[in-house]
Scaffold this motif. Structure first.
Motif, PDB file in Angstrom:
ATOM      1  N   VAL A 128      10.232  -9.496  -4.127  1.00 21.50           N
ATOM      2  CA  VAL A 128       9.884  -8.642  -2.995  1.00 21.50           C
ATOM      3  C   VAL A 128      10.685  -7.345  -3.067  1.00 21.50           C
ATOM      4  N   ILE A 129      11.985  -7.481  -3.289  1.00 18.06           N
ATOM      5  CA  ILE A 129      12.851  -6.304  -3.281  1.00 18.06           C
ATOM      6  C   ILE A 129      12.583  -5.425  -4.497  1.00 18.06           C
ATOM      7  N   ALA A 130      12.263  -6.059  -5.620  1.00 17.42           N
ATOM      8  CA  ALA A 130      12.089  -5.271  -6.849  1.00 17.42           C
ATOM      9  C   ALA A 130      10.758  -4.524  -6.876  1.00 17.42           C
ATOM     10  N   GLU A 131       9.801  -4.974  -6.068  1.00 16.43           N
ATOM     11  CA  GLU A 131       8.450  -4.418  -6.194  1.00 16.43           C
ATOM     12  C   GLU A 131       8.387  -2.882  -6.138  1.00 16.43           C
ATOM     13  N   PRO A 132       8.960  -2.236  -5.122  1.00 15.75           N
ATOM     14  CA  PRO A 132       8.871  -0.774  -5.092  1.00 15.75           C
ATOM     15  C   PRO A 132       9.480  -0.125  -6.343  1.00 15.75           C
ATOM     16  N   MET A 133      10.609  -0.708  -6.791  1.00 16.82           N
ATOM     17  CA  MET A 133      11.291  -0.171  -7.979  1.00 16.82           C
ATOM     18  C   MET A 133      10.374  -0.242  -9.188  1.00 16.82           C
ATOM     19  N   VAL A 134       9.735  -1.376  -9.340  1.00  7.98           N
ATOM     20  CA  VAL A 134       8.902  -1.608 -10.510  1.00  7.98           C
ATOM     21  C   VAL A 134       7.622  -0.776 -10.445  1.00  7.98           C
ATOM     22  N   VAL A 135       6.965  -0.825  -9.302  1.00  5.98           N
ATOM     23  CA  VAL A 135       5.678  -0.142  -9.182  1.00  5.98           C
ATOM     24  C   VAL A 135       5.840   1.369  -9.284  1.00  5.98           C
ATOM     25  N   LEU A 136       6.904   1.889  -8.672  1.00  5.65           N
ATOM     26  CA  LEU A 136       7.098   3.337  -8.695  1.00  5.65           C
ATOM     27  C   LEU A 136       7.831   3.786  -9.953  1.00  5.65           C
ATOM     28  N   GLY A 137       8.186   2.841 -10.808  1.00  5.54           N
ATOM     29  CA  GLY A 137       8.812   3.203 -12.075  1.00  5.54           C
ATOM     30  C   GLY A 137      10.210   3.765 -11.932  1.00  5.54           C
TER      31      GLY A 137
ATOM     32  N   GLN B 191       6.061  19.568   0.697  1.00  7.53           N
ATOM     33  CA  GLN B 191       4.852  19.156  -0.019  1.00  7.53           C
ATOM     34  C   GLN B 191       3.898  18.411   0.902  1.00  7.53           C
ATOM     35  N   PRO B 192       2.610  18.702   0.802  1.00  5.21           N
ATOM     36  CA  PRO B 192       1.664  18.010   1.682  1.00  5.21           C
ATOM     37  C   PRO B 192       1.526  16.534   1.324  1.00  5.21           C
ATOM     38  N   MET B 193       1.419  15.699   2.359  1.00  2.00           N
ATOM     39  CA  MET B 193       1.191  14.276   2.162  1.00  2.00           C
ATOM     40  C   MET B 193      -0.309  14.028   2.087  1.00  2.00           C
ATOM     41  N   VAL B 194      -0.741  13.381   1.013  1.00  2.00           N
ATOM     42  CA  VAL B 194      -2.150  13.043   0.874  1.00  2.00           C
ATOM     43  C   VAL B 194      -2.204  11.564   0.496  1.00  2.00           C
ATOM     44  N   ILE B 195      -3.298  10.912   0.864  1.00  2.00           N
ATOM     45  CA  ILE B 195      -3.435   9.523   0.444  1.00  2.00           C
ATOM     46  C   ILE B 195      -4.192   9.489  -0.869  1.00  2.00           C
ATOM     47  N   ASP B 196      -3.491   9.522  -1.968  1.00  2.00           N
ATOM     48  CA  ASP B 196      -4.153   9.321  -3.261  1.00  2.00           C
ATOM     49  C   ASP B 196      -3.132   8.782  -4.256  1.00  2.00           C
TER      50      ASP B 196
ATOM     51  N   ILE C  35      -3.178  -5.417  -5.120  1.00  2.00           N
ATOM     52  CA  ILE C  35      -2.890  -5.982  -3.799  1.00  2.00           C
ATOM     53  C   ILE C  35      -3.707  -7.244  -3.581  1.00  2.00           C
ATOM     54  N   MET C  36      -4.992  -7.172  -3.965  1.00  2.00           N
ATOM     55  CA  MET C  36      -5.851  -8.338  -3.767  1.00  2.00           C
ATOM     56  C   MET C  36      -5.360  -9.529  -4.585  1.00  2.00           C
ATOM     57  N   LEU C  37      -5.076  -9.290  -5.852  1.00  2.00           N
ATOM     58  CA  LEU C  37      -4.763 -10.418  -6.737  1.00  2.00           C
ATOM     59  C   LEU C  37      -3.332 -10.918  -6.558  1.00  2.00           C
ATOM     60  N   LYS C  38      -2.377  -9.986  -6.430  1.00  5.99           N
ATOM     61  CA  LYS C  38      -0.985 -10.432  -6.414  1.00  5.99           C
ATOM     62  C   LYS C  38      -0.499 -10.770  -5.020  1.00  5.99           C
ATOM     63  N   HIS C  39      -1.012 -10.072  -4.020  1.00 11.62           N
ATOM     64  CA  HIS C  39      -0.491 -10.309  -2.674  1.00 11.62           C
ATOM     65  C   HIS C  39      -1.386 -11.219  -1.849  1.00 11.62           C
TER      66      HIS C  39
ATOM     67  N   LYS D  95       0.837  -1.199   0.000  1.00 10.07           N
ATOM     68  CA  LYS D  95       0.000   0.000   0.000  1.00 10.07           C
ATOM     69  C   LYS D  95       0.872   1.249   0.000  1.00 10.07           C
ATOM     70  N   LEU D  96       1.942   1.149   0.772  1.00  7.60           N
ATOM     71  CA  LEU D  96       2.820   2.297   0.952  1.00  7.60           C
ATOM     72  C   LEU D  96       3.407   2.800  -0.366  1.00  7.60           C
ATOM     73  N   ILE D  97       3.664   1.879  -1.293  1.00 10.24           N
ATOM     74  CA  ILE D  97       4.216   2.323  -2.567  1.00 10.24           C
ATOM     75  C   ILE D  97       3.091   2.614  -3.559  1.00 10.24           C
ATOM     76  N   GLY D  98       1.866   2.692  -3.059  1.00  9.77           N
ATOM     77  CA  GLY D  98       0.771   3.151  -3.909  1.00  9.77           C
ATOM     78  C   GLY D  98       0.182   2.093  -4.819  1.00  9.77           C
ATOM     79  N   ARG D  99       0.337   0.820  -4.457  1.00 12.40           N
ATOM     80  CA  ARG D  99      -0.295  -0.211  -5.291  1.00 12.40           C
ATOM     81  C   ARG D  99      -1.808  -0.097  -5.176  1.00 12.40           C
ATOM     82  N   LYS D 100      -2.480  -0.343  -6.310  1.00 15.12           N
ATOM     83  CA  LYS D 100      -3.940  -0.241  -6.333  1.00 15.12           C
ATOM     84  C   LYS D 100      -4.543  -1.447  -5.605  1.00 15.12           C
ATOM     85  N   PRO D 101      -5.738  -1.275  -5.029  1.00 16.05           N
ATOM     86  CA  PRO D 101      -6.381  -2.368  -4.295  1.00 16.05           C
ATOM     87  C   PRO D 101      -6.468  -3.650  -5.121  1.00 16.05           C
ATOM     88  N   MET D 102      -6.780  -3.502  -6.415  1.00 16.11           N
ATOM     89  CA  MET D 102      -6.908  -4.675  -7.268  1.00 16.11           C
ATOM     90  C   MET D 102      -5.604  -5.477  -7.299  1.00 16.11           C
TER      91      MET D 102
END
Lengths: 304, 329, 344
Positions: free
Chosen positions: C127-136, C90-95, A210-214, A201-208
């Motif tokens: 596991v380790i690569a996930e943040p790298m991949v997801v955040l581009g 910068q403000p932190m927002v959950i989006d 997270i549900m399917l892959k995790h 969640k912290l890296i902004g993964r979408k709920p979908m």
């Protein structure tokens, strides 16, 4: 190859080998599934090809030469001279196909709804789980009958036999999704609070994602157990519906249909037309059920 | 020589697995004098809790005592029948576990549980037992004990519950109390209170204590002697003060260095490389040899037994000569 | 950390009046039947602090102090009920806005349990690569693989370990993997939520040393959450002490240990076992943490405080500047609390 050797070295396989009941149940299931798969190769005749039938062979006793033709049928024949052994093989195909398809349908539907309910929570969760609760208050067979009836009512009569199997799958599947949804929801509630989900969640993964892959891969253990036990129940449900005459049509008879047809001959003494399909159904349902029970115990960490 | 209160001789605990038995505790021996507090310290998997469970006869199957003996006041207790052991547990050996909720039955009031324990082991009337129970709760620092005794466990906070468990452990005036991680589940500020109560009460009731913990700080505050366990064996055993200030076994000294303290100013903590081996691959010789910076050939082949050095015992080949010298003198 | 001292004065994180309130009411039907009103838990109550670039701020507190809730809000896992968090202005927002996804590359978290923080069905490399991949951060798969290997070596494992599953590693090694994952998107700021409390002491020392080395090497800024004062002393530049969701004292690490001001801080320090066997006489610690749903009025610490008077029972204390930092205590403000002994 690595996966195979890993499996052979796993605790699961070790426990399997140590359980004679599980091994026996597995062998019976495997034999039945394989003979259903290869029915056209194994069966002495195609019972649904009128050309291969000989009316003279009608009511042959099992294992004895026919009084007119001298042919021997292991499980005997019915009134039209159909080899009961062959009809059982073809009937197994229908029973297993309906059973597997219905369970897969129920599993996919139930898992998806359970994942969504567990992960989103709140109102979505309430709605999905209340529907599940309501459905659970009716016996599954009643729900299946109801769905079957509705489906039959809305299909034109000329298509009925063709779609009957699919309606059967839909009816059994819809009556069976609830337990998948409950189990997956429960597992999801546990998993979603784990820190690896937070990390995603912290890296902004979408709920979908997270549900399917995790989450989904971590709920598969209990789902597999439910699926195995459900398979036995689905096969019995199909047999029940077919026995009641609302399931598989006589043109595509399942084991249940065969039993229904066979019981008509019971009181005139031709017991084998009923007995052998019934024994096959018993063996199939029992062995699948035993496998499911064993799997549940083997995967339950508390019993280790 | 006087008989020690508790004597553990060459205790071996094994777990059968499909790959052959795993030895979780391997040849542990120690004595405990009456009134003494012995700390047993070690990392998770070192076998400290198993040793405690074996003494009170509560090893979880399939774990079992494969060999060795345990004597309570000279009387062998490791081979007793289950019912005879039950009579000893609670009466002669009290127990305090990490989670107070596992020792207290949520369905009964504190009074029910205390009075039952007292009356099972001591010949007292209901009234006398209740009076004694209130006295015990008072002693462990439960305010308004005479009123709160009729409460259920869930009505107490974590720290108060652990006080109740201590009262329960002492209810039948046992000779020995085994406390397994008694403060681990508690908040820092409550931990200190519970250690104080435990020590004070056991001293008052004249009970010896075996305090099993991973927290050297707790041991330092409480114990007279400490046994440091590693891979199911005792690495070093001796007076707490001396072991903390001047550890002999390389593992103990590494362990002491790795604990951050309030006083120290240096930037880096001493660290022992690697981790304790899994039970399935404990190396031959000294189990610590792959992580030890003072390792030599003998350590890799021969397993050291406890060697007396000054007023303690150390399982390390470095001190082999010390023993020889001691013998020569 | 010295190389970064030039930037020490720019705050990387600015937290202002942060609060978090949880609705802990029973279900509606139960409330109606039992005639109860809604209940709220103020997990975090009006907390403000700053973290400067390259420093380690530690938040210390016992259970119910709100330290983990603050950590979660800082990395966007929990929405604050009130207050603001600025990350580098910068403000932190959950989006999932582009700006936020860009910002997400810059902060990461190391969790408490090395057993629950790695997906058991994923290979370590994934596991380790996930943040790298997801955040581009990196798109080329060969480069990702190489970077995963580097990260594994950086945290003291071998590149080949990437092909294994988490259950093949010990607790300490798993925490190293979790650290490698946290570093994979090249963050500036890492929230460490009790990163060693599930580990054995000798392994704890390895992980703490590793975290300090990485901070020096990569110029990281840490928020370090712990209940263990001796660990905090080892890691932190500054320390904030939390009690029942509110900060009661913020001070320079060394100063806090030499001269703790707030009575709660003193109590916490007194509760730390004395390993040096200095024979330091410990003061009896009084009472337990009250139920956070109904916290005491005024200063929430007053029922346990040896110095509490009438004012403490009714009036919430505000910040008082001291020689060492700031403290929220009427007693310190009025100067009626004796100076702490400087024994340590």
């Amino acid at each position: 190859m690595e996966a195979v050797s890993n499996f052979l070295a796993s605790d699961l396989f070790y426990r399997f080998r140590k359980s004679p009941v599980a091994v026996l149940a597995f062998i019976v299931t495997a034999v039945l599934v394989l003979s259903a798969l290869f029915a056209p190769l194994i069966a002495p005749q195609n019972p649904f090809d009128p050309g291969s039938l000989n009316l003279m062979n009608g009511f042959s006793l099992p294992g004895e030469p026919n009084q007119f033709t001298g042919e021997i049928f292991m499980f005997g024949t019915d009134d039209q001279g159909r080899d009961v052994f062959s009809t059982i093989l073809y009937g197994l195909r229908i029973s297993l196909f309906v059973g597997f398809s219905a369970v897969i349908f129920a599993m996919v539907l139930g898992s998806v709804l359970g994942l969504i309910a567990g992960y989103t929570g709140g109102r979505t969760d309430t709605i999905i789980m209340r529907i599940a609760d309501i459905q659970l208050t009716f016996p599954a067979i009643l729900v299946a009958l109801l769905i079957f009836g509705i489906a039959k009512g809305i299909t034109p009569p000329s298509y009925r036999d063709e779609v009957a199997i699919w309606v059967l799958i839909l009816a059994i599947g819809l009556s069976d999704w609830v337990q998948f949804a409950r189990v997956v929801r429960g597992a999801t509630l546990v998993e979603r609070n784990k820190e690896y989900v937070q990390a995603a969640k912290l890296i902004g993964r979408k709920p979908m994602a997270i549900m399917l892959k995790h989450i989904l891969p971590n709920t598969l253990g209990p789902v597999l157990v439910i699926a195995t036990i459900s398979l036995a129940l689905a096969i019995i449900a199909e047999a029940t519906l077919s026995f009641l005459g609302v399931g598989a049509p006589p043109t595509q008879p399942s084991l249940g249909t065969l039993i229904r047809i066979g019981q008509g001959f019971l009181f005139s003494g031709e017991y084998w037309i009923l007995l052998y399909p019934a024994l096959t159904l018993l063996a199939l349902a029992l062995s699948v059920n035993l496998l499911g029970d064993w799997l549940r115990d083997a995967l339950n960490p508390k019993l280790k | 020589m006087t008989t020690p209160l508790l004597s553990v001789r060459d205790l071996v605990i094994k777990f059968p697995t499909r790959h052959g038995p795993l030895t979780a505790v391997d040849g542990v021996s120690f004595d405990l004098a009456a009134g003494e507090v012995l700390g047993v310290v070690g990392e998770s998997g070192a076998g400290k809790s198993l040793t405690g469970s074996a003494i009170i006869g509560l090893l979880d199957p399939p774990g079992h005592i494969a060999s060795g003996e345990i004597y309570l006041k000279g009387e062998r207790i490791d081979n007793l029948r289950a019912e005879d052991m039950r009579a000893i547990r609670g009466r002669r050996i009290g127990m305090v576990f990490q989670d107070p909720l596992t020792s207290l039955n949520p369905l009964y009031t504190i009074a029910d549980q205390l009075i039952e324990t007292i009356r099972t082991h001591l010949r007292l009337s209901e009234r006398e037992a209740r009076k004694r129970a209130i006295g015990l709760l008072d002693d462990v620092g439960i305010p308004a004990a005479s009123r709160r005794i009729d409460d259920y466990p869930h009505q107490f906070s974590g720290g108060m519950r652990q006080r109740v468990v201590i009262a329960l452990a002492l209810a039948a005036e046992p000779e020995l109390v085994i406390a397994d991680e008694p403060t681990t589940a508690l908040d820092v500020s409550v931990q200190a209170q519970i250690i104080d109560v435990l020590k004070e009460q056991c001293t008052q009731h004249g009970a010896s204590v075996i305090l099993i913990t991973h927290d050297m700080g707790v041991i330092a505050e409480t114990a007279d002697r400490v046994a440091v366990m590693y891979s199911g064996r005792i690495a070093e055993i001796g007076p707490v003060r001396e072991i903390i200030q001047n550890a002999k076994h390389p593992y103990t000294s590494g362990l002491m260095g790795s604990i951050p303290t309030l006083a120290q100013e240096e930037d880096r903590l001493v660290q022992i490389p690697g981790a304790m081996p899994r039970l399935s691959d404990i190396p031959p010789g000294c189990p610590f040899n792959p992580r030890c910076d003072k390792v030599f050939d003998k350590c890799r082949v021969h397993r050291p037994s406890l060697i007396p050095v000054e007023n303690r015992e150390v399982a390390c080949w470095l001190y082999e000569d010390a023993e020889a010298k001691g013998a020569a003198l | 950390m010295t190389e970064f001292s030039a930037q020490l004065d720019t705050p990387l994180i600015q937290v202002a009046n942060l609060s978090c309130v949880f609705d802990v009411s029973k279900p509606w039907l139960n409330r109606v039947v039992e005639r109860e009103s809604k209940q709220f838990l103020r997990a975090v109550d009006d907390v403000s602090f700053e973290i400067r670039k390259g420093e380690t701020l530690a938040l210390v507190g016992e259970s119910g102090s709100g330290k983990s809730t603050i950590a979660k809000m800082l990395v966007g896992l929990l929405e604050p009920s009130a207050g603001t968090i600025l990350f580098d202005g910068q403000p932190m927002v959950i989006d999932s806005s582009e700006r936020m996804m860009e910002l997400r590359k810059r902060f990461q978290m190391i969790f408490q349990s090395p057993y629950a923080s790695l997906n058991p069905r994923w290979k370590v490399a994934d596991v380790i690569a996930e943040p790298m991949v997801v955040l581009g951060v990196e798109k080329d798969s060969a480069k990702i693989q190489a970077r995963v290997g580097e990260l594994l070596e950086l945290v003291g494992l071998s590149a080949a370990d990437g092909a294994k599953f988490p259950h093949e590693f010990s607790g300490g090694q798993r925490q190293r993997i979790a650290i490698a994952r946290a570093l994979s998107s090249n963050p500036d700021f890492v929230v460490c939520d009790e990163p060693t409390s599930a580990l054995d002491v000798s392994v704890q020392a390895q992980i703490l040393n590793l975290m300090r080395d990485l901070q020096d090497q990569l110029g990281l800024t840490y928020l370090f959450i712990s209940h263990d004062l001796s660990v905090v002393r080892h890691m932190a530049d500054r320390i904030g002490v939390l009690y029942l969701g509110a900060l009661v004292e913020i001070a320079d690490s060394k100063e806090l240990f030499k001269a703790p001001q707030h009575p709660y801080t003193r109590m916490l320090l007194d509760a730390v076992p004395d390993l040096e066997m200095t024979g330091r006489q410990r003061k009896e610690v009084e009472g337990e943490i009250p139920n956070p749903i109904n916290p005491p009025p005024g200063c929430t610490f007053h029922p346990r405080c040896p110095f509490a008077n009438e004012r403490c029972k009714g009036e919430v204390p505000h910040w008082t500047e001291t020689r060492t930092g700031v403290v929220a205590c009427h007693g310190v403000e009025e100067g009626r609390i004796p100076a702490a002994e400087m024994v340590r």
